[in-house]
Design a protein around this motif. Structure first.
Motif, mmCIF file in Angstrom:
data_model
loop_
_atom_site.group_PDB
_atom_site.id
_atom_site.type_symbol
_atom_site.label_atom_id
_atom_site.label_comp_id
_atom_site.label_asym_id
_atom_site.label_seq_id
_atom_site.Cartn_x
_atom_site.Cartn_y
_atom_site.Cartn_z
ATOM 1 N N GLU A 13 0.880 -0.941 0.236
ATOM 2 C CA GLU A 13 -0.431 -0.284 -0.032
ATOM 3 C C GLU A 13 0.727 1.429 -0.388
ATOM 4 O O GLU A 13 1.570 1.744 0.915
ATOM 5 N N HIS A 19 -1.404 2.464 5.114
ATOM 6 C CA HIS A 19 0.012 1.399 5.387
ATOM 7 C C HIS A 19 0.590 1.132 6.816
ATOM 8 O O HIS A 19 0.021 -0.010 7.659
ATOM 9 N N SER A 35 6.418 -5.028 4.242
ATOM 10 C CA SER A 35 5.625 -4.158 3.899
ATOM 11 C C SER A 35 6.688 -4.136 2.692
ATOM 12 O O SER A 35 8.104 -4.010 2.224
#
Length: 236
Positions: A13, A19, A35
């Motif tokens: 994201e 996020h 991530s």
């Protein structure tokens, strides 16, 4: 708080506030979160590590979410993918599901709904990768017989071979899916339980051993096949 033992989620994201919010909430639920903020970074991470779930935004820099998803499925990576999209058009939803998404959630969404969908997808995936198959403790093929419980192979030439636990598990996985290509990813998860993948050679060495035990001509195997770029197959 639920503790999900070492369940690793890839969060893709690019909108930083969202996020951070999602990452924080997922970690509070006990998940490990990796991530990625653009499509290229997501692909890089997916190819080096196994994720129990990929949460994938559609509007991403460098490579959009649909292209990332297509690449993931072309690489025979079977991790469940949950698409997040600001696009509510049913054509986008259908496209996402058609190219291999397991679920599709449009923004804005309720956090509770997202967490429930994540849990369902992970549970469903767990069932798909267990080495269950049949409960048969003995299996016969080509004059050989395998006793999985005792971890012994009785060869056609009268020899007996003690199998290691991993050998017995891998054999069981292959014979439970005759003539079906089993991906390297599925084998590593079911037999070794790896999150981070070792080299393919790990499995190759086991397949070479099986050929030594069970094939009359190891150069032209009848039973244990490596399918280039895909995985491994057992033919009775």
């Amino acid at each position: 708080m639920n503790i999900h033992n070492q369940l690793n989620i890839l969060l893709v994201e690019d909108e930083e506030n969202l996020h951070e919010t999602l990452k924080l909430n997922l970690e509070m639920e006990g998940y490990l979160v990796t991530s990625a903020f653009n499509g290229a970074e997501a692909l890089e991470k997916v190819k080096s590590e196994y994720f129990q779930l990929i949460i994938l935004d559609v509007m991403l820099p460098i490579l959009d979410g649909f292209s990332v998803l297509e690449n993931i499925r072309l690489a025979k990576i079977e991790s469940p993918v949950l698409i997040l999209s600001a696009k509510n058009a049913s054509a986008d939803r259908i496209n996402g599901l058609k190219i291999g998404a397991d679920d599709y959630l449009t923004k804005p969404f309720e956090l509770e709904e997202l967490l429930l969908r994540i849990e369902k997808l992970i549970e469903k995936n767990k069932k798909n990768i267990t080495v269950s198959g049949s409960n048969e403790e003995q299996y016969k093929f080509g004059g050989h017989s395998i006793d999985f419980k005792a971890q012994i192979a009785y060869l056609a030439n009268g020899e007996q071979i003690s199998l290691s636990k991993k050998e017995a598990m891998l054999l069981k996985l292959l014979v439970d899916h005759p003539n079906e290509v089993i991906t390297r990813e599925k084998i590593l998860l079911a037999v070794w339980g790896y999150n981070v993948f070792p080299s393919t050679r790990t499995i190759d060495n086991f397949i070479l051993n099986f050929r030594k035990y069970f094939e009359t001509d190891t150069k032209n195997p009848k039973h244990f096949h490596s399918v280039r770029g895909m995985g491994y197959k057992f033919s009775p």
